[in-house]
Design an enzyme around this catalytic site. Structure first.
Site, short mmCIF file in Angstrom:
data_model
loop_
_atom_site.label_atom_id
_atom_site.label_comp_id
_atom_site.label_asym_id
_atom_site.label_seq_id
_atom_site.Cartn_x
_atom_site.Cartn_y
_atom_site.Cartn_z
N LYS A 31 -6.89 -4.85 -3.49
CA LYS A 31 -7.70 -5.44 -2.41
C LYS A 31 -8.71 -4.42 -1.90
CE LYS A 31 -4.19 -4.15 0.92
NZ LYS A 31 -4.89 -3.00 1.52
N ASP A 62 0.78 -1.26 0.00
CA ASP A 62 0.00 0.00 0.00
C ASP A 62 0.81 1.30 0.00
OD1 ASP A 62 -1.90 -1.97 0.24
OD2 ASP A 62 -2.95 -1.08 1.93
N CYS A 67 -2.59 -3.00 7.41
CA CYS A 67 -2.39 -3.87 6.25
C CYS A 67 -1.08 -4.65 6.29
CB CYS A 67 -2.54 -3.07 4.96
SG CYS A 67 -4.27 -2.62 4.71
#
Ligand code: VGL
Ligand code: ZN
Length: 198
Positions: A103, A17, A142
């Site tokens: 995602k 990310d 995450c």
């Protein structure tokens, strides 16, 4: 610290990310920009030895459940195909042997793990990957869930502790997250102990 020699036959890098919204956008992870140089060093090392690199991306529809306006916890972030969802321009993205994993695509479910609802496990398995090296943001969301997801699927997991950053909604969250990953069997690693020679 125990060192690890990266072997492209069974090792992969997962960059979690590193997107505009988490670095200097709507859901800024404090000091996330400070890890960019080290993240890039890992990327270059893995590229150098020919190991695959997986970039996960939070990739939400506008009506995503995690947004405050839809009853969730977070400001609107990483809306698919917008600037906020792009990998930050200062992150080095090789042109070969790298993959993007989106995602959190389903409006009704959040996905903090790169394995949740994605093809990441099958792509790794196809390539014979048994060990994953994880960096990126956020340590307490995450990164943590991706590392735990990997461990649950039977991968060995290294946490690249000089290339992660947390949000710390509550002070200490990142430290607790790291301790939890280690208690589940993840191994902490820093750049000088990550050996990449052909
Ligand atoms: C994340 C909050 C919401 C993360 C994603 O990438 O850690 N955090 N969505
Ligand atoms: Zn999100």
């Amino acid at each position: 610290m125990i060192g690890a020699k990266v072997n492209p036959d069974f090792d992969a890098l997962i960059v979690v990310d590193m997107q505009n919204d988490f670095i200097d956008g709507t859901l800024k992870v404090p000091n996330a920009d400070s890890i960019i140089p080290v993240v890039n060093e890992y990327i270059r090392k893995f590229e150098y030895v020919g190991a695959p690199i997986f970039f996960t991306r939070d990739w939400h529809p506008e009506n995503h459940i995690s947004f405050r306006e839809n009853g969730g916890l977070w400001p609107r972030h990483c809306v698919m195909n917008t600037h906020g969802a792009m990998i930050h321009r200062d992150i080095y993205v090789p042109s070969d042997n790298r993959f993007f994993i989106n995602k959190g695509v389903d409006p009704d479910f959040d996905a903090y793990s790169g394995f949740q609802g994605t093809v990441l496990d099958s792509l790794l398995r196809e390539r014979g990957i048994r060990r994953v090296f994880v960096c990126g943001v956020a340590t307490d969301y995450c990164v943590k869930n991706t590392v735990i997801g990997a461990l649950n699927l039977g991968y060995q997991a290294f946490v690249l502790i000089d290339a992660i950053m947390g949000v710390d909604v509550k002070k200490g969250d990142s430290e607790i997250a790291l301790n939890y990953m280690m208690s589940r069997g993840a191994i902490a690693l820093t750049i000088e102990y990550c050996i990449c020679i052909p």
